[in-house]
Design an enzyme around this catalytic site. Structure first.
Site, PDB file in Angstrom:
ATOM      1  N   CYS A  79      45.791  41.211  48.788  1.00 36.40           N
ATOM      2  CA  CYS A  79      44.764  40.371  48.158  1.00 36.40           C
ATOM      3  C   CYS A  79      43.538  40.525  48.965  1.00 36.40           C
ATOM      4  CB  CYS A  79      45.209  39.055  47.953  1.00 36.40           C
ATOM      5  SG  CYS A  79      43.929  38.055  47.201  1.00 36.40           S
ATOM      6  N   ILE A  80      42.343  41.007  48.078  1.00 31.78           N
ATOM      7  CA  ILE A  80      40.992  41.098  48.860  1.00 31.78           C
ATOM      8  C   ILE A  80      40.593  39.796  49.272  1.00 31.78           C
ATOM      9  CG2 ILE A  80      39.726  41.341  46.758  1.00 31.78           C
ATOM     10  CD1 ILE A  80      38.207  43.828  48.448  1.00 31.78           C
TER      11      ILE A  80
END
Lengths: 131, 119, 95
Positions: A79-80
């Site tokens: 997840c960025i």
């Protein structure tokens, strides 16, 4: 069956969930199931860091995850937003935010939460490994 | 036909990023037009207690993030009534956006969901 | 739609799991959740009354524990964990 996994913890974040998820993933593959995606969220993003160096006589979970990802060509998404918050970045993000370096391991992709939801819906089974 | 997703949030609002990251997942899920519900249980019910002012913690107000759910088509938040009772919280002390699930209703609600994400 | 509930701690996760059970569901105690074996309290007895309860052997063995009170709990390995996810329609994690 098609499985998607979400991993919320890493070595050093207090829980055991990263190890549990890894053992479960190995057992899934040994049973002939397909892992369509592993999504690393919350503190789980640390599993994708190339800067974690446990003592020699301890296991290296990030390395073991990476070996599994490579060997089975697993779609490993980090997840960025969670990763940026915790200092796990690739070269592109390091440049964008003018950070002193990057540490995302090879074989992982930084992307958004949409990848988690998409995998959840597409998979026959979705399993969360909370810390 | 799209599958339904229920997001269960069980942690207190300012414990790490649990509450925020659960809300983010709910918003993204709804924006993908997946039928999405959010269920608060345990310490998760503290997330919708009215009157939160976390400015001194340097944190964003979790309760006010719940207001944006409606914009994405999540019109109600499901709350485990027993968790409220255990904490001595009256439903009137919560943001007016909830549906209380009492007793067995939690179990039957979960049984109807295709996939469940926990936070 | 039968559900597999995984529980990785006693306390809140175990209590919330109990509230979410339907007939035919299964529970897997893992990680710190296996301490329920030695805390055999009301919540665990209640669980055992309603559904099949399993424990993950790696986590029990790691902690030097046994099923000393002969509870009606089935010890399984990771292969067994995989099988539980196959036979149930979905998995809910309590942590």
């Amino acid at each position: 069956m098609k499985y998607a996994l979400a991993v919320y913890g890493a070595a050093g974040t207090g829980g055991q969930s990263s190890q549990t998820a890894l053992s479960f993933a190995r057992a899934l593959l040994a049973s002939g199931h397909e892992i369509i995606r592993v999504f690393f969220y919350q503190d789980g993003v640390h599993n994708a860091s190339g800067l974690i160096s446990p003592p020699q006589d301890e296991q290296n979970l990030p390395e073991q995850w990476q070996n599994l990802v490579k060997e089975h060509n697993i779609d490993a998404v980090v997840c960025i937003a969670a990763a940026l918050r915790r200092g796990v970045v690739n070269a592109e993000e390091a440049q964008r935010y003018e950070l002193p370096g990057s540490n995302l391991r090879e074989g992982y992709e930084l992307s958004g939460l949409g990848q988690l939801l998409e995998a959840t819906v597409e998979a026959d089974r979705f399993v969360t490994f909370g810390d | 036909m799209s599958q339904s997703i229920c997001i269960i949030s069980t942690q207190a609002p300012y414990r790490g990023q649990f509450a925020k990251e659960a809300l983010d997942a709910a918003l993204v899920s709804a924006s993908y037009e997946i039928p999405t519900s959010l269920l608060l249980m345990g310490d998760g019910v503290y997330q919708v207690l009215e009157g939160q002012s976390p400015d001194q913690l340097g944190r964003k107000n979790i309760a006010s993030m719940f207001q944006s759910l409606e914009l994405y088509g999540i019109e109600t938040v499901y709350i485990d009534g027993e968790s409220l009772g255990e904490r001595g919280i009256a439903p009137e002390q919560l943001l007016p956006l909830y549906t209380l699930l009492e007793g067995d209703a939690v179990a039957s609600f979960l049984a109807q969901q295709d996939k469940v994400l926990s936070f | 739609m039968a559900t597999l509930h995984t529980v990785n701690k006693t306390g809140q996760p175990l209590e919330l799991c109990l509230r979410a059970l339907n007939a035919g569901d299964s529970v897997l105690l893992l990680e710190e959740g296996v301490y329920a074996l030695y805390e055999a309290g009301d919540v665990l007895s209640e669980l055992l009354r309603h559904v099949a309860v399993h424990v993950l052997d790696a986590d029990v063995l790691a902690r030097g524990m046994t099923n000393r009170d002969n509870l009606d709990i089935d010890m399984i390995d990771y292969q067994g964990f995989v099988e539980l996810t196959e036979t149930n329609d979905k998995v809910v994690s309590w942590f």
